[in-house]
Design an enzyme around this catalytic site. Structure first.
Site, PDB file in Angstrom:
ATOM      1  N   CYS A  55      10.628   9.761 -46.763  1.00 55.78           N
ATOM      2  CA  CYS A  55       9.305  10.284 -46.428  1.00 55.78           C
ATOM      3  C   CYS A  55       9.231  10.683 -44.961  1.00 55.78           C
ATOM      4  O   CYS A  55       9.451   9.856 -44.071  1.00 55.78           O
ATOM      5  CB  CYS A  55       8.243   9.245 -46.747  1.00 55.78           C
ATOM      6  SG  CYS A  55       6.600   9.678 -46.175  1.00 55.78           S
ATOM      7  N   TYR A  86       4.671  22.289 -50.057  1.00 59.97           N
ATOM      8  CA  TYR A  86       4.895  20.883 -50.413  1.00 59.97           C
ATOM      9  C   TYR A  86       4.906  20.690 -51.922  1.00 59.97           C
ATOM     10  O   TYR A  86       5.740  19.970 -52.462  1.00 59.97           O
ATOM     11  CB  TYR A  86       3.799  20.018 -49.780  1.00 59.97           C
ATOM     12  CG  TYR A  86       3.940  18.543 -50.069  1.00 59.97           C
ATOM     13  CD1 TYR A  86       5.068  17.835 -49.660  1.00 59.97           C
ATOM     14  CD2 TYR A  86       2.938  17.846 -50.744  1.00 59.97           C
ATOM     15  CE1 TYR A  86       5.192  16.479 -49.914  1.00 59.97           C
ATOM     16  CE2 TYR A  86       3.058  16.497 -51.001  1.00 59.97           C
ATOM     17  CZ  TYR A  86       4.183  15.816 -50.583  1.00 59.97           C
ATOM     18  OH  TYR A  86       4.310  14.473 -50.836  1.00 59.97           O
ATOM     19  N   GLU A  98      12.965  16.290 -47.484  1.00 56.76           N
ATOM     20  CA  GLU A  98      12.009  16.179 -46.389  1.00 56.76           C
ATOM     21  C   GLU A  98      12.791  15.874 -45.113  1.00 56.76           C
ATOM     22  O   GLU A  98      13.577  14.925 -45.073  1.00 56.76           O
ATOM     23  CB  GLU A  98      10.980  15.087 -46.671  1.00 56.76           C
ATOM     24  CG  GLU A  98      10.106  15.404 -47.870  1.00 56.76           C
ATOM     25  CD  GLU A  98       8.933  14.449 -48.028  1.00 56.76           C
ATOM     26  OE1 GLU A  98       8.643  13.686 -47.079  1.00 56.76           O
ATOM     27  OE2 GLU A  98       8.310  14.467 -49.100  1.00 56.76           O
ATOM     28  N   ASP A 133      10.040   5.802 -53.171  1.00 59.08           N
ATOM     29  CA  ASP A 133       9.999   7.263 -53.209  1.00 59.08           C
ATOM     30  C   ASP A 133      11.249   7.765 -53.919  1.00 59.08           C
ATOM     31  O   ASP A 133      12.372   7.591 -53.428  1.00 59.08           O
ATOM     32  CB  ASP A 133       9.939   7.840 -51.795  1.00 59.08           C
ATOM     33  CG  ASP A 133       8.641   7.500 -51.091  1.00 59.08           C
ATOM     34  OD1 ASP A 133       7.606   7.408 -51.784  1.00 59.08           O
ATOM     35  OD2 ASP A 133       8.654   7.336 -49.863  1.00 59.08           O
ATOM     36  N   TYR A 138      13.940  13.134 -51.204  1.00 58.54           N
ATOM     37  CA  TYR A 138      14.041  11.943 -50.364  1.00 58.54           C
ATOM     38  C   TYR A 138      15.484  11.588 -50.031  1.00 58.54           C
ATOM     39  O   TYR A 138      15.762  10.499 -49.547  1.00 58.54           O
ATOM     40  CB  TYR A 138      13.345  10.765 -51.050  1.00 58.54           C
ATOM     41  CG  TYR A 138      11.877  11.023 -51.300  1.00 58.54           C
ATOM     42  CD1 TYR A 138      10.987  11.163 -50.238  1.00 58.54           C
ATOM     43  CD2 TYR A 138      11.393  11.163 -52.596  1.00 58.54           C
ATOM     44  CE1 TYR A 138       9.645  11.425 -50.469  1.00 58.54           C
ATOM     45  CE2 TYR A 138      10.049  11.421 -52.836  1.00 58.54           C
ATOM     46  CZ  TYR A 138       9.181  11.549 -51.767  1.00 58.54           C
ATOM     47  OH  TYR A 138       7.853  11.820 -51.984  1.00 58.54           O
ATOM     48  N   CYS A 203       3.778   4.620 -45.052  1.00 52.68           N
ATOM     49  CA  CYS A 203       5.062   4.831 -44.397  1.00 52.68           C
ATOM     50  C   CYS A 203       6.131   4.146 -45.227  1.00 52.68           C
ATOM     51  O   CYS A 203       6.173   2.911 -45.284  1.00 52.68           O
ATOM     52  CB  CYS A 203       5.057   4.273 -42.978  1.00 52.68           C
ATOM     53  SG  CYS A 203       6.679   4.351 -42.179  1.00 52.68           S
ATOM     54  N   CYS A 212      23.922  -0.286 -36.520  1.00 49.82           N
ATOM     55  CA  CYS A 212      24.894   0.798 -36.521  1.00 49.82           C
ATOM     56  C   CYS A 212      25.588   0.895 -35.168  1.00 49.82           C
ATOM     57  O   CYS A 212      24.923   0.942 -34.127  1.00 49.82           O
ATOM     58  CB  CYS A 212      24.213   2.126 -36.831  1.00 49.82           C
ATOM     59  SG  CYS A 212      25.316   3.558 -36.749  1.00 49.82           S
TER      60      CYS A 212
END
Length: 221
Positions: A55, A86, A98, A133, A138, A203, A212
């Site tokens: 998202c 969209y 996205e 999602d 995504y 969110c 990482c």
């Protein structure tokens, strides 16, 4: 961001819906937080990076909060339909994901540091989804603008795969492709800086909790 369900087939160019020769909507002139223009041309010395990590509402906020980032805008990238809306992207019939375009000052924040934020802000092993999602829009992606970016992205993916595997995660599904072959189309005005306008808004961004490595050499093997 819950409009897309069970759309796990990434369409080919022949399967994608037709696009349009020009945008279907205007893009706001300036960033609501940073105050700088959303679209280029950008000041000399700045560089551009493109990321897809689920998202784009939450993803964009993570980047605009990073020192050295000059502006951000959200859009659709990696697909076949020119200037999509969209609703079209949500249909799963454009092939886009996205994405967030990040315009940054490399004297303040490095591309490696942006890659670190990218990898740690989502789970890159989930394929056509991020958490709740679900759908091809995504998917995880890095679209590179220079050979140096491509080399750094590939190296970071290899290095992060090592630490993810050691933590019990599966294979990274992130696509790393040249941005020149994957045009970026800005999203509608209401998506731009959505979480600044709607602080309590949804969110879906969440990482694995696995750190990482930054600025490391390509993984051996």
């Amino acid at each position: 961001m819950f409009l897309n369900r069970h759309k796990n087939h990434l369409v080919t160019k022949d399967e994608a819906i037709p696009g349009r020769p020009a945008p279907a909507f205007p893009v706001p002139e300036r960033h609501t937080v940073l105050g700088n223009p959303l679209e280029g041309p950008y000041p000399e010395g700045l560089e551009v990076a493109d990321f897809g990590l689920g998202c784009f509402w939450g993803a964009e906020r993570n980047f605009w909060q990073t020192p050295g980032v000059w502006t951000t805008l959200v859009g659709y990238q990696g697909g076949h339909t020119a200037h999509p809306t969209y609703e079209e992207v949500c249909s799963g019939r454009t092939g886009h994901t996205e994405a967030v375009r990040v315009v940054y000052d490399p004297a303040v924040v490095s591309y490696d540091e942006l890659l670190k934020l990218f990898w740690e802000s989502h789970d890159p092993t989930q394929g056509f989804r991020q958490g709740n999602d679900i759908g091809t829009q995504y998917r995880s992606a890095v679209y590179t603008h220079t050979p140096a970016q491509a080399k750094a992205a590939d190296a970071s993916r290899a290095s992060y795969q090592q630490v993810l595997s050691a933590s019990g995660y599966g294979d990274i599904t992130t696509e790393i492709l040249p941005a020149a072959d994957r045009p970026f189309y800005p999203a509608e005005a209401y998506h731009q800086q959505y979480l600044d306008k709607n602080p309590g808004g949804y969110c879906g961004i969440g990482g694995t909790g696995v750190s990482c490595p930054v600025g490391v050499a390509p993984a051996e093997g």
